[in-house]
Design an enzyme around this catalytic site. Structure first.
Site, PDB file in Angstrom:
ATOM      1  N   LEU A   1       0.818  -1.207   0.000  1.00 13.41           N
ATOM      2  CA  LEU A   1       0.000   0.000   0.000  1.00 13.41           C
ATOM      3  C   LEU A   1       0.857   1.265   0.000  1.00 13.41           C
ATOM      4  O   LEU A   1       0.557   2.253   0.679  1.00 13.41           O
ATOM      5  CB  LEU A   1      -0.961   0.018   1.199  1.00 13.41           C
ATOM      6  N   CYS A   2       1.947   1.211  -0.756  1.00 15.11           N
ATOM      7  CA  CYS A   2       2.826   2.393  -0.859  1.00 15.11           C
ATOM      8  C   CYS A   2       3.210   2.615  -2.317  1.00 15.11           C
ATOM      9  O   CYS A   2       4.370   2.897  -2.630  1.00 15.11           O
ATOM     10  CB  CYS A   2       4.054   2.242   0.026  1.00 15.11           C
ATOM     11  N   GLY A   3       2.240   2.458  -3.201  1.00 17.59           N
ATOM     12  CA  GLY A   3       2.472   2.714  -4.612  1.00 17.59           C
ATOM     13  C   GLY A   3       3.479   1.745  -5.213  1.00 17.59           C
ATOM     14  O   GLY A   3       3.492   0.551  -4.916  1.00 17.59           O
TER      15      GLY A   3
END
Length: 295
Positions: free
Chosen positions: A90-92
């Protein structure tokens, strides 16, 4: 066409997701400041350490008694790649970009006929690399959600790498991690860890002594034997801190985009809901009027 109840449920679901992504963005923003401060605070120490090492290695790199940790084994056959990612997603594209850099490096080395070994630091890197290069992974370390980011972890990883080097398990070691450029920009990079002389050449220009001769007490060799392990640990620590800051910056940006996208989707769903509701009301009115006329 979806019913009004289905649309209401969908809108409610997206709103709940939007609240979660907004909360995650705020948490990442709060953690980012601390991680960024830690990474910036480690910078001057790492720079001064590199400068001291450059001074010492200038005269020692040609010495017959130079430490293998400084000048290497004289061979270039086995390469150890230490791939450092985050434990969470969930951090690109933060983790994917680092893994892509590692895959490119593996492909390039294998194309030259080199033997490649991998050490992964962080769950996400290990999970992605094991699909194609599971047989190359010799050690795997998790960061416990960022709790194992500090001097202790750096010393532990450094000691393991040095033990492998002393045991003759590799000739060259490279560290692949993320360089923290800014809050919205993180760049994957590969830097040499061992031989240290190559790492020094990459990170700092060798000083021009101008013919001056320095005398050391104890001698240069003894000083280097103490500083070299510390220098390796310093590079690892700096990479860990920059990775942590980069992860939080990437997560903050990713969650901000997700929150904005959720808002846009909610607006579209509300528009569809209102149009569907209006169409249903119009249909019911038409049926009532038609029934009344028939009577």
């Amino acid at each position: 066409m979806a019913s009004l109840k289905d649309l209401r449920n969908r809108i409610s679901s997206v709103k709940s997701t939007q609240k979660i992504t907004k909360a995650m963005q705020m948490v990442a923003a709060a953690k980012l400041r601390k991680a960024q401060d830690a990474a910036e605070a480690a910078g001057p120490y790492a720079e001064r350490m590199a400068s001291v090492m450059a001074n010492l290695s200038t005269s020692m790199k040609e010495s017959p008694g130079a430490s293998p940790l400084l000048v290497g084994t004289g061979k270039d056959d086995v390469h150890l790649l230490v791939v450092m990612t985050a434990d969470r997603g969930l951090c690109g594209g933060f983790n994917t970009n680092i893994v892509r850099k590692a895959r490119e490096r593996i492909t390039a080395l294998q194309g030259k006929g080199k033997t490649v070994k991998l050490i992964t630091i962080g769950k996400k890197g290990a999970d992605q690399l094991k699909r194609l290069y599971g047989d190359l992974i010799v050690k795997r370390f998790d960061l416990a959600g960022g709790k194992n980011v500090g001097k202790g972890a750096a010393s532990e990883f450094g000691a393991i790498i040095r033990e492998m080097f002393e045991a003759g398990e590799f000739d060259v070691c490279e560290l692949i991690s993320s360089e923290f450029v800014s809050v919205i920009s993180q760049k994957p990079r590969a830097q040499t860890l061992i031989p240290a002389v190559d790492a020094i050449d990459e990170s700092v220009e060798r000083p021009d002594l101008g013919g001056a001769v320095y005398e050391y007490e104890p001698d240069e060799e003894e000083i280097l034997n103490v500083l070299l392990p510390r220098y390796v640990d310093t590079i690892i620590l700096s990479a860990l801190l920059e990775n942590a800051a980069g992860e939080m910056g990437a997560r903050m940006a990713a969650m901000d985009n997700a929150t904005r996208n959720a808002g846009e989707l909610i607006d579209k769903l509300n528009l569809v809901y209102n149009r569907t509701r209006q169409a249903k009301i119009t249909t019911e009115l038409t049926e009532i009027i038609s029934g009344a006329e028939a009577l």
